[in-house]
Enzyme design. Structure first.
Site, PDB file in Angstrom:
ATOM      1  N   ALA A   9       0.949  -1.147  -0.257  1.00 38.11           N
ATOM      2  CA  ALA A   9      -0.411   0.001  -0.014  1.00 38.11           C
ATOM      3  C   ALA A   9       1.228   1.622   0.276  1.00 38.11           C
ATOM      4  O   ALA A   9       0.626   2.612  -0.783  1.00 38.11           O
ATOM      5  CB  ALA A   9      -1.067  -0.070   1.524  1.00 38.11           C
ATOM      6  N   ASP A  32      -4.116  -2.456   3.774  1.00 43.58           N
ATOM      7  CA  ASP A  32      -4.446  -1.929   2.166  1.00 43.58           C
ATOM      8  C   ASP A  32      -6.067  -0.705   2.435  1.00 43.58           C
ATOM      9  O   ASP A  32      -5.384   0.179   1.852  1.00 43.58           O
ATOM     10  CB  ASP A  32      -5.089  -2.039   1.074  1.00 43.58           C
ATOM     11  N   ASN A  66      -6.800  -6.698   4.077  1.00 41.99           N
ATOM     12  CA  ASN A  66      -5.477  -6.184   4.265  1.00 41.99           C
ATOM     13  C   ASN A  66      -5.431  -8.156   2.999  1.00 41.99           C
ATOM     14  O   ASN A  66      -6.211  -8.457   3.016  1.00 41.99           O
ATOM     15  CB  ASN A  66      -4.431  -6.892   5.131  1.00 41.99           C
TER      16      ASN A  66
END
Lengths: 345, 345
Positions: free
Chosen positions: B48, B237, B247
């Site tokens: 990310a 994320d 995630n």
């Protein structure tokens, strides 16, 4: 496609080579019990009931290889073979069970010479192999009430014909539900590291025309959270007297996810897989396999050189996470220490 | 080995190609924002914070590519580029965050012509990249009290330098604990399907001299049950305002196992990853990626031809399974709707 997992013909054992499926269908032939034991270790054949039958046929090979004329002479050779075969894999109880059953049969006082022992051993190995399909179909029938119409089912590893002699255990339960018109869909855990789900279960479900979707093992909980999942069903390599269940690594992880979502988690278990000598699952030996099974996929090393890798081949799911244990003699419910004992012959 | 994830030089962006690590260290150079967007989609760069910086630098590329002389002309070209870049990956909020931050900066009324917009955009992209290491080191410091001496830590996916610009998020937390002499051991989930753990995290931990063991994702629960595991720490994320965390697929599965064992599960999260516009995690879009990521490993197809495959790239872990969210501004504890809001600028 017609295929078979294990077959005896002309004094030798033929195995489908499960390491090269699904892209290649190859059979390997063994006429030496030591080579067959190595094939079990190398997972040419795998799946608890299948290696039970392989162990039994390994004893038949050993009997045939024995040069002894007397019954006791053959028995001495069988004793050596039994040790070699039992040691091929440590976790599944069926291997030792198949070997022991043949071994006990070879002890009959009525067997007057080596030829009689050889014949008795082969007859018993055939009996073990032949019982398998009948047992698996019975598990499938016994489980029918547990499978709702239109069910989405998560399955881990491979438990089909390839894991047995015929029909399958957990995949037999799924197959029986399919044959009963239940319109099921199977979410297939790919089952790292050896990918028995992606390679073998997907292939078997394709042959059977059962709807399925392969997912990575880590996606099972996400599927439970975001769509309707009705149940999980898995096989087992050894079940302790209290219901604790050893099965392919990742099974316990799956059971925890099912528990968190209130989804029933079932174990399909021929009674030969129950080890009544073990009070609980922590006594089950867990095989640690070659790190290269994790590091190397399809001939390519994934990890950096020198990476330490843990590769336990199995885990133990405590009985408390198991909604029912499906056997050929009936469906056991908690507390398993009683319900499994009641199924014992 | 010295390496970097993303770097701007001579009007172009260089990325380490994370698809070929750990066996090959190769850098790819992008001077076109559309090519960079494709590289984000293809996961040449992933993680990310790293794609946040890549998005920002993509805007800088677009500004440089703009032929417009006026400030508004460059802004029009940037508006197009922003859409292309934002669409490269749907789940991580950082991508849009990086793009938007540069975009807002380009709106300043004081920017009198195209050249001024171009300069401002590049300055802001550099600022985003430069902040990253500082933010990650702050997360590492803030988490120190959560990591016991001699801890065994389970980590999922990759969250190191490769997932960021510098130092890492969850792996930064691990690195800070290591640098503080905590004598830790990391169990590295291999993280199917793309194996960021086996390929990238193992490689980064090797560079850093941090003890680690790679396991298949399904083995995490077994490790928790059979040995001492002190904590899990993962990146994210996108985190919703209530703490629900998207995630890498498998994170939620891991969180459930940690919960069942009473093991704290931590999320390392730069505040740029918190999406205060989303009340809860079910509003986070989950990217479904190419089935071939599951079916094909190292160029070899594992599944039978025609197998249906589900490949959600992320999952959502409900806030209730998260013991704390570690940010550069402090450690947030439940209820997150309050504690995260308190960290908001």
């Amino acid at each position: 496609m017609d295929y078979y997992t294990i077959r005896w013909s002309d004094g030798a054992v033929s195995l489908i080579d499960q390491r090269v499926l699904p892209h290649e269908v190859r059979y390997l032939r063994y006429d030496d019990y030591r080579a067959l034991a190595q094939a079990i270790t190398d997972m040419v054949v795998r799946g608890a009931p299948a290696i039970g039958a392989a162990g039994a046929y390994g004893m038949a090979l050993a009997a045939g290889q024995s040069m002894a004329a007397t019954a006791d002479g053959v028995r001495q050779d069988l004793a050596v073979a039994a040790e070699v075969l039992r040691a091929a894999r440590p976790t599944a109880v069926n291997l030792g069970w198949g070997v022991d059953r043949v071994w006990r049969c070879a002890q009959a006082a009525t067997l007057s010479d080596g030829a009689a022992v050889r014949a008795a051993v082969l007859t018993e190995a055939h009996a073990i192999a032949e019982e398998d399909g009948r047992i698996n179909r019975a598990m499938g029938r016994n489980a029918l009430d547990l499978i709702p119409q239109g069910a989405t089912i998560i399955h881990h590893c491979n438990t089909g014909t390839l894991a047995t002699v015929e029909y399958g255990t957990a995949l037999g339960v799924i197959r029986a539900a399919h044959e009963a018109g239940k319109n099921i869909h199977v979410l297939v855990d790919e089952t790292r590291p050896r990918l028995q789900g992606a390679r073998l279960t997907a292939w078997e479900l394709q042959q059977l025309g059962i709807a399925h979707t392969v997912i990575v093992d880590g996606a099972a909980a996400h599927m439970m959270r975001t769509r309707k999942v009705d149940l999980c069903v898995v096989g087992c390599d050894r079940v302790a007297a209290n219901g604790d269940t050893a099965n392919k690594i990742g099974t316990y992880h799956l059971a925890l996810a099912a528990h968190a979502h209130g989804i029933p988690f079932y174990v399909a278990c021929p009674t030969s897989t129950i080890d009544f000598t073990l009070a609980h699952g922590d006594l089950i030996p867990i095989e640690e396999r070659d790190p290269r099974e994790v590091a190397v996929v399809a001939g390519t090393q994934l990890t950096p050189d020198g990476t330490a890798i843990g590769n336990p081949a199995f885990d133990v799911t405590p009985a408390g996470y198991i909604a029912a244990i499906i056997t050929e003699r009936g469906v056991a419910r908690p507390p398993y220490v009683d319900s499994l004992a009641a199924l014992r012959e």
